[in-house]
Design a protein around this motif. Structure first.
Motif, mmCIF file in Angstrom:
data_model
loop_
_atom_site.group_PDB
_atom_site.id
_atom_site.type_symbol
_atom_site.label_atom_id
_atom_site.label_comp_id
_atom_site.label_asym_id
_atom_site.label_seq_id
_atom_site.Cartn_x
_atom_site.Cartn_y
_atom_site.Cartn_z
ATOM 1 N N MET A 263 0.801 -1.254 -0.256
ATOM 2 C CA MET A 263 0.031 0.004 -0.155
ATOM 3 C C MET A 263 0.722 1.325 0.102
ATOM 4 O O MET A 263 0.601 2.351 -0.568
ATOM 5 N N VAL A 264 1.970 1.300 0.848
ATOM 6 C CA VAL A 264 2.866 2.466 0.662
ATOM 7 C C VAL A 264 3.655 2.661 -0.498
ATOM 8 O O VAL A 264 3.485 3.710 -1.148
ATOM 9 N N THR A 265 3.956 1.541 -1.334
ATOM 10 C CA THR A 265 4.379 1.591 -2.760
ATOM 11 C C THR A 265 3.405 2.262 -3.702
ATOM 12 O O THR A 265 3.569 2.885 -4.566
ATOM 13 N N LEU A 266 2.142 1.756 -3.421
ATOM 14 C CA LEU A 266 1.021 2.017 -4.408
ATOM 15 C C LEU A 266 0.549 3.382 -4.300
ATOM 16 O O LEU A 266 0.391 4.033 -5.211
ATOM 17 N N GLN A 267 0.533 3.776 -3.082
ATOM 18 C CA GLN A 267 0.458 5.204 -2.724
ATOM 19 C C GLN A 267 1.382 6.385 -3.304
ATOM 20 O O GLN A 267 1.005 7.236 -3.807
ATOM 21 N N GLY A 268 2.589 5.947 -2.987
ATOM 22 C CA GLY A 268 3.448 6.761 -3.381
ATOM 23 C C GLY A 268 3.502 6.820 -5.010
ATOM 24 O O GLY A 268 3.570 7.970 -5.747
ATOM 25 N N PHE A 269 3.439 5.720 -5.689
ATOM 26 C CA PHE A 269 3.058 5.730 -7.262
ATOM 27 C C PHE A 269 1.914 6.544 -7.752
ATOM 28 O O PHE A 269 2.237 7.291 -8.645
ATOM 29 N N ASN A 270 0.727 6.370 -7.156
ATOM 30 C CA ASN A 270 -0.394 7.073 -7.471
ATOM 31 C C ASN A 270 -0.130 8.518 -7.278
ATOM 32 O O ASN A 270 -0.540 9.249 -8.299
ATOM 33 N N ALA A 271 0.580 8.926 -6.161
ATOM 34 C CA ALA A 271 0.726 10.282 -5.837
ATOM 35 C C ALA A 271 1.552 10.931 -6.960
ATOM 36 O O ALA A 271 1.179 11.904 -7.432
ATOM 37 N N CYS A 272 2.600 10.086 -7.310
ATOM 38 C CA CYS A 272 3.459 10.670 -8.266
ATOM 39 C C CYS A 272 2.962 10.979 -9.712
ATOM 40 O O CYS A 272 2.994 11.588 -10.431
ATOM 41 N N VAL A 273 2.242 9.759 -9.887
ATOM 42 C CA VAL A 273 1.367 9.883 -11.281
ATOM 43 C C VAL A 273 0.393 11.178 -11.640
ATOM 44 O O VAL A 273 0.447 11.899 -12.236
ATOM 45 N N ALA A 274 -0.179 11.214 -10.532
ATOM 46 C CA ALA A 274 -1.389 12.338 -10.379
ATOM 47 C C ALA A 274 -0.659 13.444 -10.272
ATOM 48 O O ALA A 274 -1.006 14.473 -11.083
ATOM 49 N N LEU A 275 0.459 13.809 -9.488
ATOM 50 C CA LEU A 275 1.206 15.051 -9.342
ATOM 51 C C LEU A 275 1.840 15.360 -10.675
ATOM 52 O O LEU A 275 1.708 16.520 -11.215
ATOM 53 N N THR A 276 2.479 14.451 -11.327
ATOM 54 C CA THR A 276 3.106 14.894 -12.496
ATOM 55 C C THR A 276 2.359 14.895 -13.773
ATOM 56 O O THR A 276 2.319 16.074 -14.385
ATOM 57 N N SER A 277 0.911 14.399 -13.864
ATOM 58 C CA SER A 277 0.172 14.378 -14.869
ATOM 59 C C SER A 277 -0.709 15.626 -14.671
ATOM 60 O O SER A 277 -0.468 16.638 -15.557
ATOM 61 N N PHE A 278 -1.292 15.928 -13.382
ATOM 62 C CA PHE A 278 -2.033 17.249 -13.188
ATOM 63 C C PHE A 278 -1.305 18.318 -13.352
ATOM 64 O O PHE A 278 -1.464 19.622 -13.689
ATOM 65 N N PHE A 279 0.010 18.376 -12.581
ATOM 66 C CA PHE A 279 0.989 19.431 -12.344
ATOM 67 C C PHE A 279 1.354 20.066 -13.708
ATOM 68 O O PHE A 279 1.321 21.256 -14.032
ATOM 69 N N LEU A 280 1.731 19.024 -14.549
ATOM 70 C CA LEU A 280 2.185 19.498 -15.860
ATOM 71 C C LEU A 280 1.131 19.866 -16.633
ATOM 72 O O LEU A 280 1.132 20.950 -17.589
ATOM 73 N N ALA A 281 -0.070 19.498 -16.581
ATOM 74 C CA ALA A 281 -1.203 19.871 -17.218
ATOM 75 C C ALA A 281 -1.619 21.214 -16.739
ATOM 76 O O ALA A 281 -1.871 22.014 -17.950
ATOM 77 N N ALA A 282 -1.443 21.307 -15.680
ATOM 78 C CA ALA A 282 -2.093 22.961 -15.201
ATOM 79 C C ALA A 282 -0.943 23.743 -15.770
ATOM 80 O O ALA A 282 -1.046 25.038 -16.009
ATOM 81 N N LEU A 283 0.470 23.306 -15.611
ATOM 82 C CA LEU A 283 1.313 24.344 -16.162
ATOM 83 C C LEU A 283 1.363 24.826 -17.659
ATOM 84 O O LEU A 283 1.413 25.849 -17.813
ATOM 85 N N VAL A 284 1.003 23.561 -18.221
ATOM 86 C CA VAL A 284 0.906 23.879 -19.895
ATOM 87 C C VAL A 284 -0.387 24.855 -20.197
ATOM 88 O O VAL A 284 -0.438 25.766 -20.865
ATOM 89 N N SER A 285 -1.268 24.626 -19.290
ATOM 90 C CA SER A 285 -2.573 25.461 -19.403
ATOM 91 C C SER A 285 -2.220 26.770 -18.896
ATOM 92 O O SER A 285 -2.755 27.656 -19.764
ATOM 93 N N GLU A 286 -1.679 27.165 -18.028
ATOM 94 C CA GLU A 286 -1.141 28.555 -17.354
ATOM 95 C C GLU A 286 -0.434 29.146 -18.675
ATOM 96 O O GLU A 286 -0.775 30.391 -18.828
ATOM 97 N N ARG A 287 0.539 28.384 -19.176
ATOM 98 C CA ARG A 287 1.344 29.171 -20.370
ATOM 99 C C ARG A 287 0.511 29.331 -21.469
ATOM 100 O O ARG A 287 0.687 30.532 -21.903
ATOM 101 N N MET A 288 -0.361 28.498 -21.779
ATOM 102 C CA MET A 288 -1.371 28.665 -23.086
ATOM 103 C C MET A 288 -2.083 29.937 -22.613
ATOM 104 O O MET A 288 -2.304 30.850 -23.864
ATOM 105 N N ALA A 289 -2.681 30.021 -21.497
ATOM 106 C CA ALA A 289 -3.643 31.152 -21.183
ATOM 107 C C ALA A 289 -2.837 32.264 -21.099
ATOM 108 O O ALA A 289 -3.223 33.408 -21.520
ATOM 109 N N ALA A 290 -1.667 32.469 -20.768
ATOM 110 C CA ALA A 290 -0.687 33.546 -20.589
ATOM 111 C C ALA A 290 -0.569 34.106 -22.051
ATOM 112 O O ALA A 290 -0.280 35.280 -22.511
ATOM 113 N N ALA A 291 -0.173 33.242 -23.148
ATOM 114 C CA ALA A 291 0.188 33.615 -24.390
ATOM 115 C C ALA A 291 -0.953 34.101 -25.203
ATOM 116 O O ALA A 291 -0.854 34.863 -25.923
#
Length: 711
Positions: A263-291
């Motif tokens: 469960m510790v390994t699974l929770q760490g993996f899921n958190a990394c996947v969620a943080l990586t995907s959503f953080f990058l998506a939000a970052l790109v969305s912010e840059r596109m909105a700014a552009a």
């Protein structure tokens, strides 16, 4: 059917829909239970509940509560245990949504802060509530032993957090497919290809015993970068579902691990996947909105430039014509040298009209000013100052800076200075003057900002009123201390659409000096402007009150500027209300009608400072004003320029002596009569003597006055 009935029926349908979705998601999740019959590493109902409460509102929590109770009754040891568990299942999503609302969460997940919020607040933090309540309830009801509490709590927390991290973003992204711009066909093909690639990578990583789950992260990150949330959410869902299945079946990288390790390994993996995907998506969305915003601003600016260009065509035509006329005298120079020389000559002409030829003579007020151009720039700078004599004896002081150099900056300075004078004469109130200048600058093609500090000084009360539009604050020095006038602040002129200007007031102490300056005096490259302001305050406060204002200005320039190397233009105005010396008042002004109000104001202040009664003050002012008016009207009538008007006043032995002197020659008296002014003076004063000499005329006025009367 009434509107209330429709609203009630719609709410009922939503409640039922949320409850049914929660229940079905729970039945699916229970198939993966690892501890007892009700602890699962993937609990989709938490994601369904969080998404529903974010979209529909927290008032729909009863649907979650009812569905949670229905799910827990068959699998709990007692009805009480089912009810307590349902409370935890309801409370966790409500707390998650409340925290997300507190931090301004947007369900579009188009900002970095939104991605961080749903991972750490919505999933990891809030789901501790349901995990704690549920696990303790299992122990209390006897469903599991006490030694299994940490394991049960870890699995429960993993399952609830997984539901928020995986299911909620996926449900929130679905409306974006019709709310945002529709995808073209090629984008759909690209999304399908990315999803297939992500599925293949995570499937292989979940089946093999090699620890290569991390290879999923670059694929999910690539999808988030290319497709933002609409691609990141499905990819994260696939990755997390595959990893959860692998952990539940104890295959692939999870084989041989204890339940807690899984469960510790699974929770760490899921958190990394969620943080990586959503953080990058939000970052790109912010840059596109700014552009997009930058592109829109550029288009708007281009439209404004085209509009202003038409208005400047006439002025540009005249300027080109003058340049052509001057070109004949520049035949020996190259084209670039000739153009620079013409521009410099025009700039010098504008410079003479920009700054005052001399400061006005204001009775009771000492003034000094300095202007030092930059040595690094051949063109005219943007710093300027002005002192305006206003009705009722008021004085307007202004200092400003038009960013940039050259003809455009010079032309803007001229217009701003002339506009300020005109508005000040109409209504000297600082906010009113600022509003007028702001309206003018908003119509000018000014690419750079304009800062302006305008102060209104009343010599009779020593009260200063000011408004500051983005300029360095004025400095008041007195008693060995310096204080900046920091109030009345507003953005620079013309920056905002509607200028919001306010004013502040302060009464200057006796002997205090008011210093206005531009940023070139205190700003240096690589040095904080705060250090420059502190240094200015120390240097100015260290001067003696007896030092003249001219010496103060010279001292500041010698201290702050490097000889032969001035980085930016510098302008300074210094003002100090002067007091009478040894009980005497001495004034010398040009014999012009506009200066009569200055004489009356200075004499009134001097009489009041010496506590002369109000009745005596008024009658002395009338008599002295009549004598001064005669000088203006008769003494210099045959001359092209106005001569000097001298006024001296002193108090001695309870009596007031006033001397009004000119240095001209009075014209002969008219035969039609006159002399009413002399009769008026004799009626108001105890003695009136008129002495005419070749050097001019002296009028002596004497009167017994009451001193020490409170007025």
């Amino acid at each position: 059917m009434s509107t209330d009935a429709v609203s009630t029926s719609t709410r009922a349908l939503r409640l039922v829909g949320i409850a049914v979705a929660y229940y079905l998601g729970a039945r699916l999740g229970l198939n993966l239970s690892l501890v007892g019959n009700d602890v699962t590493p993937l609990w989709p109902p938490t994601g369904i509940a969080v998404a529903a409460l974010l979209v529909a509102g927290r008032s729909y929590w009863p649907a979650v509560a009812v569905a949670a109770l229905a799910v827990n009754l068959p699998i709990s040891a007692t009805p009480l245990a089912a009810a307590v568990t349902a409370v935890g299942n309801t409370l966790a999503p409500v707390v998650a949504v409340t925290l997300l609302h507190r931090v301004g969460f947007r369900r579009q997940l188009d900002r970095q802060r939104d991605a961080m919020a749903i991972v750490f607040l919505g999933a990891l933090a809030s789901m501790l509530i349901s995990a704690t309540i549920g696990s303790v309830t299992l122990v209390a009801s006897g469903a599991i032993a006490m030694q299994h509490l940490p394991t049960a709590m870890a699995v429960w927390w993993t399952g609830d957090a997984m539901g928020v991290l995986v299911v909620a973003p996926f449900l929130l992204c679905l409306p974006l497919f019709w709310e945002q711009r529709r995808w073209p066909t090629m984008r759909w093909i690209e999304g399908a290809a990315f999803l297939i690639a992500a599925t293949g990578v995570v499937t292989v990583a979940s089946l093999t015993e090699l620890p290569i789950l991390f290879l999923t992260l670059p694929v999910v990150g690539w999808v988030a970068w290319r497709l933002q949330l609409r691609g990141a959410a499905p990819a994260a869902l696939v990755a997390c579902l595959a990893a959860t299945w692998s952990a539940a079946t104890m295959t692939g990288p999870f084989e041989g691990m204890t339940l807690l390790e899984q469960m510790v390994t699974l929770q760490g993996f899921n958190a990394c996947v969620a943080l990586t995907s959503f953080f990058l998506a939000a970052l790109v969305s912010e840059r596109m909105a700014a552009a997009a915003a930058l592109s829109a601003a550029a288009a708007e600016l281009e439209a404004r430039v085209e509009q202003r260009t038409a208005q400047l065509s006439a002025a540009n035509t005249r300027l080109v014509q003058e340049i052509q006329e001057r070109s004949e005298a520049q035949e020996l120079l190259s084209h670039e040298e000739a153009r620079a020389h013409r521009e410099h000559e025009i700039a010098e002409t504008l410079q003479r009209s920009l700054l005052p030829d001399r400061l006005p003579d204001v009775p009771g007020v000492a003034l000094a000013a300095r202007y030092v151009p930059a040595t690094e720039d051949f063109q005219l700078g943007g710093d300027w100052y002005d002192v305006v004599q206003l009705p009722d004896g008021l004085i307007g002081l202004a200092i400003g800076d038009v960013a940039g150099h050259g003809l455009q900056a010079a032309a803007t300075m001229v217009q701003v200075r002339m506009a300020l004078r005109a508005y000040a004469l109409q209504d000297p109130s600082p906010p009113t003057v600022m509003h007028g200048v702001h309206a003018l600058v908003a119509q000018l093609p000014v690419p750079e900002m304009v800062t302006l500090l305008y102060l209104l000084f009343d010599p009779s009360t020593r009260r200063v009123r000011w408004t500051n539009a983005g300029h360095p604050p004025a400095l008041v020095v007195g008693g060995g201390e310096g204080t900046f006038l920091t109030g009345g602040l507003a953005p620079p002129i013309g920056v905002t659409i509607d200028g919001g200007f306010t004013e502040e007031t302060r009464v200057l102490e006796h002997g205090a000096t008011l210093l206005l300056y531009t940023d070139g005096l205190v700003e240096r490259r690589g040095v904080s402007i705060t250090e420059g302001l502190d240094r200015l305050r120390r240097e100015a406060a260290g001067t003696h009150a007896d030092d003249g204002l001219e010496s103060l200005c010279d001292l500041l320039l010698d201290t702050f500027l490097v000889e032969h190397h001035v980085e930016d233009d510098v302008a300074i105005i210094a003002m100090r209300p002067t007091a009478s010396v040894d009980g005497e008042l001495t004034l010398r002004l040009p014999a012009e009608a506009r200066n009569l109000v200055q004489v009356r104001g200075a004499l009134r202040r001097w009489l009041r400072e010496n506590r002369v009664s109000e009745t005596d003050v008024n009658e002395v002012l009338v008599a002295t004003g009549e004598a001064c008016a005669n000088v203006v009207q008769h003494a210099y009538s045959g001359r092209a320029d106005a001569g000097d008007l001298d006024v001296e006043a002193r108090l001695a032995d309870g009596g007031l002596q006033v001397l009004v002197r000119d240095h001209g020659e009075w014209r002969p008296a008219a035969e039609r009569g006159g002399g009413w002014g002399l009769q008026l003076m004799e009626a108001l004063m105890d003695e009136v003597d008129v002495e005419r000499t070749p050097a001019g005329t002296d009028v002596h006025l004497r009167r017994r006055v009451e001193i020490g009367v409170v007025v």
